[in-house]
Design a protein around this motif. Structure first.
Motif, short mmCIF file in Angstrom:
data_model
loop_
_atom_site.label_atom_id
_atom_site.label_comp_id
_atom_site.label_asym_id
_atom_site.label_seq_id
_atom_site.Cartn_x
_atom_site.Cartn_y
_atom_site.Cartn_z
N ALA A 1 0.88 -1.09 -0.02
CA ALA A 1 -0.01 0.06 0.02
C ALA A 1 0.92 1.09 0.10
O ALA A 1 1.57 1.78 0.96
N PRO A 2 0.90 2.02 -0.98
CA PRO A 2 1.69 3.18 -1.23
C PRO A 2 1.14 4.21 -0.23
O PRO A 2 -0.16 4.49 -0.23
N ASP A 3 2.03 5.22 0.48
CA ASP A 3 1.46 6.20 1.18
C ASP A 3 1.29 7.47 0.41
O ASP A 3 2.31 8.35 0.20
N LEU A 4 0.18 7.58 -0.33
CA LEU A 4 -0.09 8.62 -1.31
C LEU A 4 -1.34 9.05 -0.88
O LEU A 4 -2.47 8.64 -0.37
N ASP B 1 8.44 19.87 -1.43
CA ASP B 1 8.30 19.81 0.15
C ASP B 1 7.97 18.37 0.57
O ASP B 1 6.63 18.24 0.73
N PRO B 2 8.63 17.28 0.48
CA PRO B 2 8.08 15.98 0.69
C PRO B 2 7.27 15.95 2.23
O PRO B 2 6.30 15.12 2.08
N SER C 1 1.84 14.72 4.18
CA SER C 1 0.70 15.02 5.23
C SER C 1 -0.66 15.16 4.54
O SER C 1 -1.74 15.26 5.17
N ILE C 2 -0.48 15.31 3.32
CA ILE C 2 -1.67 15.35 2.44
C ILE C 2 -2.73 13.96 2.60
O ILE C 2 -2.12 13.11 2.08
N SER C 3 -3.65 14.02 2.79
CA SER C 3 -4.52 13.07 2.77
C SER C 3 -5.46 12.80 1.56
O SER C 3 -5.48 11.65 0.81
N LEU D 1 -6.17 20.92 -1.05
CA LEU D 1 -5.36 19.92 -0.43
C LEU D 1 -5.63 19.85 1.23
O LEU D 1 -5.67 20.77 1.65
N GLN D 2 -6.46 18.69 1.61
CA GLN D 2 -6.78 18.19 2.64
C GLN D 2 -5.60 17.77 3.57
O GLN D 2 -5.23 16.61 3.32
#
Length: 230
Positions: free
Chosen positions: A131-134, A155-156, A161-163, A174-175
């Protein structure tokens, strides 16, 4: 030419012949048949997909030309770079760099999420394998995923932190955790840095906010949570 000179010349010719003809001859020796393929750098691609792309026949040898194998790997969607080295007597080490994935996009109802790159192209990655953390993007809208790709490169930490992300008209939302960042579809790296700088400053001063709006020229609008009764 002296006898010693002749011996040296003959020796050099023999070495050259072995260098040129050796691989061609050894290619047909069963001891050097490819029996093992090691993959390095595969995160999201299915390993069998990468191995099958090599199209190694039963008589494939470690002495075969590796350039066609590399080209086959580069033709595989999702691979940005590839290199292969021989491991004698019968193994190949395949090293790849996968394309950067930027978002998960919902498909048809009941189908798994699709991984897309910064151009909105579907990538042959299997989210169920690892599962990629995207962030989850509302769609593969080109501007939307390109904004995500820009944030990822600038800014990685912010990107991580974007869900969720969505695009409406000229705005990309961007949430994050209880917060929103608003930017234009054509946002620049400077605006991304400015918005994140404001976020860091507000956090350091203990001033809560619910939204940062970076859609306006040379300013970031801060919107705070409304208090009850106001």
């Amino acid at each position: 030419m002296t006898a010693r000179g002749w011996r040296v010349a003959v020796g050099l010719v023999a070495v050259l012949a072995a260098w040129v003809l050796g691989p061609r001859l050894l290619r047909h020796v069963g001891f050097f048949r490819v029996r093992e393929v090691t993959l390095v750098g595969v995160r999201y691609l299915v390993p069998d997909t990468v191995i099958n792309a090599l199209r190694l026949g039963p008589s494939a040898s470690v002495f075969d030309d590796l350039d066609p194998l590399v080209e086959r790997l580069l033709d595989l969607p999702g691979i940005a770079e590839a290199r292969i080295v021989r491991r004698f007597p019968g193994a190949l080490k395949v090293m790849v760099r996968e394309e950067e994935a930027v978002a998960l996009v919902p498909g048809v109802p009941g189908a798994p999420l699709t991984v897309v790159d910064g151009a909105g192209r579907s990538m042959p990655f299997d989210p169920s394998r690892r599962a990629p953390d995207l962030p989850v993007a509302a769609s593969a809208d080109t501007d939307l995923v390109s904004v995500l790709a820009l944030v990822q490169s600038v800014d990685p930490a912010l990107f991580a932190s974007i869900s969720t992300a969505r695009a409406d008209r000229n705005t990309v939302t961007l949430q994050l955790s209880g917060r929103r960042l608003l930017v234009r579809r054509d946002v620049s790296p400077e605006v991304i840095r400015a918005v994140q700088s404001v976020a860091h400053d507000l956090t350091a001063r203990g001033q809560p906010f619910v939204e940062l709006d970076g859609r306006f020229a040379r300013q970031v609008v801060v919107r705070r949570a409304r208090r009850a009764g106001t």
